[in-house]
Scaffold this motif. Structure first.
Motif, short mmCIF file in Angstrom:
data_model
loop_
_atom_site.label_atom_id
_atom_site.label_comp_id
_atom_site.label_asym_id
_atom_site.label_seq_id
_atom_site.Cartn_x
_atom_site.Cartn_y
_atom_site.Cartn_z
N PRO A 122 0.86 -1.19 0.00
CA PRO A 122 0.00 0.00 0.00
C PRO A 122 0.90 1.25 0.00
CG PRO A 122 -0.64 -1.51 1.76
CD PRO A 122 0.64 -2.02 1.19
N PRO A 123 0.40 2.36 -0.52
CA PRO A 123 1.23 3.57 -0.62
C PRO A 123 1.88 3.98 0.70
CG PRO A 123 -0.81 3.87 -1.82
CD PRO A 123 -0.93 2.56 -1.10
N GLU A 124 1.16 3.84 1.82
CA GLU A 124 1.74 4.24 3.10
C GLU A 124 2.95 3.37 3.46
OE1 GLU A 124 -1.55 2.92 3.03
OE2 GLU A 124 -2.33 4.86 2.37
N GLN A 125 2.83 2.07 3.23
CA GLN A 125 3.93 1.17 3.55
C GLN A 125 5.13 1.41 2.62
OE1 GLN A 125 2.35 -2.80 3.48
NE2 GLN A 125 1.64 -2.69 5.60
N TYR A 126 4.84 1.66 1.36
CA TYR A 126 5.93 1.93 0.42
C TYR A 126 6.65 3.21 0.82
CZ TYR A 126 8.68 2.59 -3.75
OH TYR A 126 9.74 2.79 -4.61
N ALA A 127 5.90 4.23 1.19
CA ALA A 127 6.51 5.49 1.62
C ALA A 127 7.38 5.28 2.85
CB ALA A 127 5.43 6.53 1.91
N ARG A 128 6.92 4.45 3.78
CA ARG A 128 7.71 4.15 4.97
C ARG A 128 8.99 3.41 4.60
NH1 ARG A 128 9.79 5.42 9.55
NH2 ARG A 128 9.85 3.77 11.09
N LEU A 129 8.88 2.46 3.69
CA LEU A 129 10.05 1.71 3.23
C LEU A 129 11.08 2.66 2.60
CD1 LEU A 129 11.42 -1.04 2.68
CD2 LEU A 129 10.18 -1.07 0.51
N VAL A 130 10.63 3.56 1.77
CA VAL A 130 11.53 4.52 1.14
C VAL A 130 12.18 5.41 2.20
CG1 VAL A 130 11.63 6.53 -0.40
CG2 VAL A 130 10.35 4.49 -1.09
N ALA A 131 11.38 5.85 3.17
CA ALA A 131 11.93 6.69 4.25
C ALA A 131 13.00 5.94 5.04
CB ALA A 131 10.81 7.15 5.16
N LEU A 132 12.75 4.68 5.33
CA LEU A 132 13.74 3.88 6.07
C LEU A 132 15.01 3.68 5.24
CD1 LEU A 132 11.42 1.19 7.69
CD2 LEU A 132 12.66 3.00 8.88
N ALA A 133 14.83 3.40 3.97
CA ALA A 133 15.99 3.19 3.10
C ALA A 133 16.81 4.48 2.94
CB ALA A 133 15.53 2.68 1.73
N THR A 134 16.12 5.60 2.86
CA THR A 134 16.80 6.88 2.70
C THR A 134 17.56 7.24 3.98
OG1 THR A 134 15.09 7.59 1.16
CG2 THR A 134 16.47 9.30 2.10
N ALA A 135 16.94 6.98 5.12
CA ALA A 135 17.57 7.30 6.40
C ALA A 135 18.81 6.45 6.62
CB ALA A 135 16.59 7.09 7.54
N LYS A 136 18.78 5.22 6.14
CA LYS A 136 19.92 4.32 6.32
C LYS A 136 21.09 4.67 5.41
CE LYS A 136 21.05 -0.53 6.78
NZ LYS A 136 20.58 -1.88 6.75
N ALA A 137 20.80 5.24 4.26
CA ALA A 137 21.85 5.56 3.27
C ALA A 137 22.63 6.75 3.63
CB ALA A 137 21.23 5.83 1.92
#
Length: 55
Positions: free
Chosen positions: A40-55
């Motif tokens: 779902p869009p909310e989960q995808y947005a969270r995944l992107v946020a987590l990936a961006t924060a880790k990078a």
């Protein structure tokens, strides 16, 4: 080149390396598209946020 081979002799290997990197990038993009379609869009947005924060 360190072992004395010329750039011309290495050209086939370099071409294969470029091909493999392109194939890997295409697979990566297909995986991202699949995840984006699956979540779902909310989960995808969270995944992107987590990936961006880790990078």
């Amino acid at each position: 080149m360190l072992d004395g081979r010329s750039a011309g002799e290495l050209a086939p290997q370099l071409g294969r390396l470029v091909q493999l990197r392109r194939e890997a990038a295409e697979i990566h993009l297909r995986c991202i598209a699949h995840v984006r379609q699956t979540l779902p869009p909310e989960q995808y947005a969270r995944l992107v946020a987590l990936a961006t924060a880790k990078a």
